[in-house]
Design an enzyme around this catalytic site. Structure first.
Site, PDB file in Angstrom:
ATOM      1  NE  ARG A  26       8.305 -13.890 -19.895  1.00 58.27           N
ATOM      2  CZ  ARG A  26       6.933 -14.212 -19.649  1.00 58.27           C
ATOM      3  NH1 ARG A  26       6.166 -14.074 -20.526  1.00 58.27           N
ATOM      4  NH2 ARG A  26       6.680 -14.537 -18.517  1.00 58.27           N
ATOM      5  N   GLY A  50       0.860  -1.076   0.116  1.00 58.36           N
ATOM      6  CA  GLY A  50       0.100  -0.023  -0.125  1.00 58.36           C
ATOM      7  C   GLY A  50       0.828   1.319  -0.072  1.00 58.36           C
ATOM      8  N   GLY A 101      15.688  -1.472  -3.163  1.00 57.70           N
ATOM      9  CA  GLY A 101      14.685  -1.042  -2.124  1.00 57.70           C
ATOM     10  C   GLY A 101      13.256  -0.995  -2.989  1.00 57.70           C
ATOM     11  CG  ASN A 111       2.669 -11.400  -9.683  1.00 55.78           C
ATOM     12  OD1 ASN A 111       2.192 -12.252  -9.822  1.00 55.78           O
ATOM     13  ND2 ASN A 111       3.763 -11.135  -8.707  1.00 55.78           N
ATOM     14  CG  ASP A 115       4.048  -2.493  -4.623  1.00 54.79           C
ATOM     15  OD1 ASP A 115       2.898  -3.346  -4.966  1.00 54.79           O
ATOM     16  OD2 ASP A 115       4.916  -2.924  -3.911  1.00 54.79           O
ATOM     17  CG  ASN A 158       6.056  -0.335  -1.484  1.00 51.44           C
ATOM     18  OD1 ASN A 158       6.952   0.227  -0.749  1.00 51.44           O
ATOM     19  ND2 ASN A 158       6.308  -1.647  -1.749  1.00 51.44           N
ATOM     20  CB  THR A 207       3.194  -7.052 -14.404  1.00 58.01           C
ATOM     21  OG1 THR A 207       2.943  -7.552 -13.407  1.00 58.01           O
ATOM     22  CG2 THR A 207       2.184  -5.720 -14.424  1.00 58.01           C
TER      23      THR A 207
END
Ligand code: RIB
Length: 311
Positions: free
Chosen positions: A225, A51, A289, A191, A254, A53, A221
C-alpha cells in the site's frame, strides 16, 4: 604509490551501526502449523542482517557508507566480509569477535511473505570503539536498528546527537526500551506492525501521528500500500506503491530505509527521497534474498514512479 593514512581516507557520510547475519532461507508453499512437518521447495543462504542490508542499499544508491558491525571468526563471517568488500561499503568498522556470526532462519512462502528468527551471536558485541565514535561523529547520518544491544544503539545515537549528526532508527525488532530511543531520532522508519505496536494503537496513521510528536519525522511503510510520513503530530504525505509481482519481501524495509537515507545525504528533499525509496523497495520484492535483492541506482531511477499526495 603509498597507501593513504587513516586521516587521509575519506569518512563515510552515512554510518550504519547494525547487525550482519548469514540468512538461511527455506522457500515453502505455506507456513507450517505448530507440531506439523512440511516439505520445503528450496534452500539457500546469503548476506543479511538489517544493518548490513541497509548499508548495502544505501551504497547501491550511491551514498558513501560505512558499516559498524561484528562477525565471528568463522566461515559465515568470511562470506559476509567478502560480500561487503564487493559492495563499496567501508568495512573498517566491521570487527571479528569470538562469538559465532549471527544467523537468521528465514522461511518465505509462495506469496512472498517471510518470517524470520534471528540468533544474534556476534551481533551481541556491545562496545563502541574510539574509531566507531569518531566515524559517527564525522558522519552526516547515523542509521541504526535493534538487532544490536539496545544500550549500544542508545550510546551511538547520543554520540551522533552530541555532534549534530542526523539520526535514523528502524525499530526492528521491537524490543523492550525502544520507546526511550524515539526522542533521540530525527527520522523513525517503522513498518506497520512496528508502528502500531510502539504507539499502542491499531491504526498505522494514528501510530505515525503519535510517534511523530516524539521523533522529528516518522515514516511508516505499508507494504504493497506504500508509505506515509508524519511530522509534528500530523500526516504530511502519503505515497502509493506501484503494483509488482512479489517474489520475496525479505529486506524490502531495509532497502527503503537505506535508499531514503542515501537520497537525503545527497541533498534531495524528503518527497524525492520517499519516491526513490518506494521505487527501490518495489524492485527488491521482485527478487529473492535480502542484500542480494537490492537494486542499483540506475535500476530504481528507471522504475515506475509511485503517486504522492501532500497533506
Ligand atoms: O530485514 C531482513 C533481515 O532481518 C534479514 O536479512 C535477516 O538477517 C534479519 O536481520
Amino acid at each position: 604509490m603509498s597507501s593513504p593514512s587513516t586521516a587521509e581516507v575519506s569518512s563515510p557520510a552515512v554510518v550504519v551501526l547494525g547487525s550482519a547475519n548469514m540468512d538461511l532461507v527455506i522457500r515453502q508453499t505455506r507456513a507450517a502449523r505448530p507440531g506439523e512437518t512440511v516439505f520445503g521447495k528450496s534452500f539457500g543462504s546469503g548476506a543479511g542482517g538489517k544493518g548490513l542490508n541497509q548499508a548495502v542499499a544505501a551504497a547501491r544508491a550511491g551514498a558513501s557508507v560505512g558499516l559498524l558491525a561484528a562477525v565471528g571468526d568463522d566461515d559465515f563471517g568470511v562470506r559476509l566480509r567478502t560480500f561487503l568488500a564487493e559492495q563499496d561499503v567501508d568495512t573498517r568498522g566491521v570487527s571479528v569477535v569470538t562469538e559465532a556470526t549471527g544467523v537468521a532462519s528465514i522461511t518465505v512462502t509462495d506469496d512472498g511473505e517471510n518470517s524470520i528468527v534471528v540468533v544474534a551471536g556476534a551481533n551481541a558485541a556491545s562496545e563502541l570503539s574510539e574509531e566507531d565514535r569518531a566515524a559517527i561523529a564525522r558522519a552526516t547520518y547515523l542509521v541504526v536498528q535493534l538487532e544490536r544491544p539496545i544500550r549500544l544503539v542508545e550510546e551511538a545515537l547520543k554520540v551522533a546527537r552530541a555532534h549534530g549528526v542526523a539520526t535514523v532508527l528502524t525499530p526492528a525488532p521491537v524490543v523492550e526500551g525502544v520507546r526511550d530511543l524515539i526522542e533521540l531520532c530525527d527520522i523513525l522508519i517503522a513498518n506497520e506492525i512496528e508502528a502500531v505496536s510502539l504507539a499502542a494503537t491499531d491504526d498505522p496513521h494514528v501510530a505515525a501521528q503519535i510517534l511523530s510528536r516524539e521523533a522529528g519525522r516518522v515514516v511508516v511503510t505499508l507494504g504493497a500500500r506504500g508509505a506515509l510520513l508524519a511530522q509534528d503530530g500530523v500526516i504530511a504525505r502519503e505515497i502509493r506503491a506501484v503494483a509488482v509481482d512479489v517474489v520475496d519481501t525479505t529486506g524490502a524495509g531495509d532497502t527503503f530505509a537505506g535508499v531514503l537515507v542515501a537520497m537525503l545525504a545527497e541533498g534531495r528533499d524528503f518527497g524525492d527521497a520517499m519516491d526513490a525509496a518506494t521505487r527501490a523497495g518495489a524492485l527488491a520484492v521482485t527478487r529473492e534474498g535480502a542484500a542480494a535483492s537490492m537494486p542499483l541506482r540506475a535500476e530504481f531511477d528507471g522504475a515506475p514512479a509511485p503517486i504522492q499526495t501532500d497533506r
